[in-house]
Enzyme design. Sequence first.
Site, short mmCIF file in Angstrom:
data_model
loop_
_atom_site.label_atom_id
_atom_site.label_comp_id
_atom_site.label_asym_id
_atom_site.label_seq_id
_atom_site.Cartn_x
_atom_site.Cartn_y
_atom_site.Cartn_z
N ASP A 13 60.72 -4.16 -34.28
CA ASP A 13 59.62 -4.99 -33.75
C ASP A 13 58.58 -4.15 -33.03
OD1 ASP A 13 61.09 -7.40 -34.50
OD2 ASP A 13 62.34 -7.01 -32.76
N GLY A 17 54.41 -2.90 -39.17
CA GLY A 17 53.64 -3.54 -40.22
C GLY A 17 52.17 -3.22 -40.13
N GLY A 40 61.04 -9.11 -40.21
CA GLY A 40 59.70 -9.65 -40.43
C GLY A 40 58.64 -8.92 -39.63
N HIS A 41 57.43 -8.92 -40.15
CA HIS A 41 56.31 -8.38 -39.39
C HIS A 41 55.05 -9.16 -39.72
CE1 HIS A 41 57.08 -5.79 -42.94
NE2 HIS A 41 55.78 -5.85 -43.12
#
EC number: 6.3.4.4
Length: 430
Positions: A13, A17, A40-41
Amino acid sequence: MANVVVVGAQWGDEGKGKIVDWLSEQADIVVRFQGGHNAGHTLVINGETYKLALLPSGVLRPSKLAVIGNGVVFDPQAFLDEVKKLQAQGVAISPENLRVAENVTLILPLHRELDAQRETAAKAGAIGTTQRGIGPAYEDKVGRRAIRLMDLADLAALPPKIDRLLAHHNALRRGLGLPEIDGAAILNELAALAPQLLPYAETVWRLLDIKRREGKRILFEGAQGALLDVDHGTYPYVTSSNTVAAQAATGTGMGPSSVGYVLGICKAYTTRVGAGPFPTELKNEIGEEIGRRGKEFGVNTGRKRRCGWFDAVLVRQTVRTCGIHGLALTKLDILDGFETIEVCVGYRLDGKEIDHLPAGEGAQARVEPIYETIEGWKEPTANARSWADLPAQAIKYVRRIEELVGCPVALLSTSPEREDTILVQNPFEA
């Protein structure tokens, strides 16, 4: 150096991305080499928000080739859903600009179900997985019973492979009190998916070798962070794959000599999702404030992230285990306005000072941070695009981090926007 590897230098995190998207403008190919759709990003481009999980960030750049390497565990349905969602946002995705390693391991519904059952049964001892089947899929890969993308090209040969897979999983399911799975159901599901997936299949190691020899620039995109590495992270509170930079070679089929500059991404503070040791965690209003400002919630899961001060000990350790040449420091703007900022410069373990995080789970839980207090700054750093836009004290903070971790800052990010980035050293030209 023609090729660049991007890895998280903390617990994930970190803003990889955005940095990968920013660098991908100079790359010809962007490759994912480990993990799955558990990482996820979010990218913000011209006011439009894009949420990615499995696909490489390069898919958002026209004319770039995006590749999913063999080190990834691949959920077919998650893949198709993500492609469809991005296409609805106007992103052009097809086998022309996205390739998937033919030897990638598939995540099946039984993996997701097993993941969830284990986490529920573990109760207080749960690791804190995303329950997306990542770990069980990697287990099957190592256990030599996984179904791979290439297997969908020969459906007649699939039944014995499914039987071998179910000999293991149905035994587990009986122990968990779950009904057994019929192999015919899996075969029918895979047969339906095959025509949608096989057009993307590629001999990735060969493709990348050809592109490398042609002089194309390759950007390797890591998921999670080095402190979640199954060998070098805070075990057992880790992911199920190697997340350090060396995995870029193994997870794509390229030799180690093909990996050039290693860029480590870290926040100007520290966050962690789920259980596990966190020496600088702030269980107070300051930690809550950092979380509010930084919008520290998981992209995929929505889980609240634990927040704390920057830990130079941990980042220095990942600089070594990943062979990091330069850092991309993100979210500096979140620290705007704090009177003072603490930075962890060492640990105290059982009364003795140490300069690294010990490998033992018990010792990791007992370490106490040794802090250095740094003066904060009042002026905003948000949206800064040059050193001249930064307050003097913010620059001092960055310089002190460089000294403590023994690695220069190559990029500085001051907002989620693609253009709000200060370039110190171009990794592709280093």
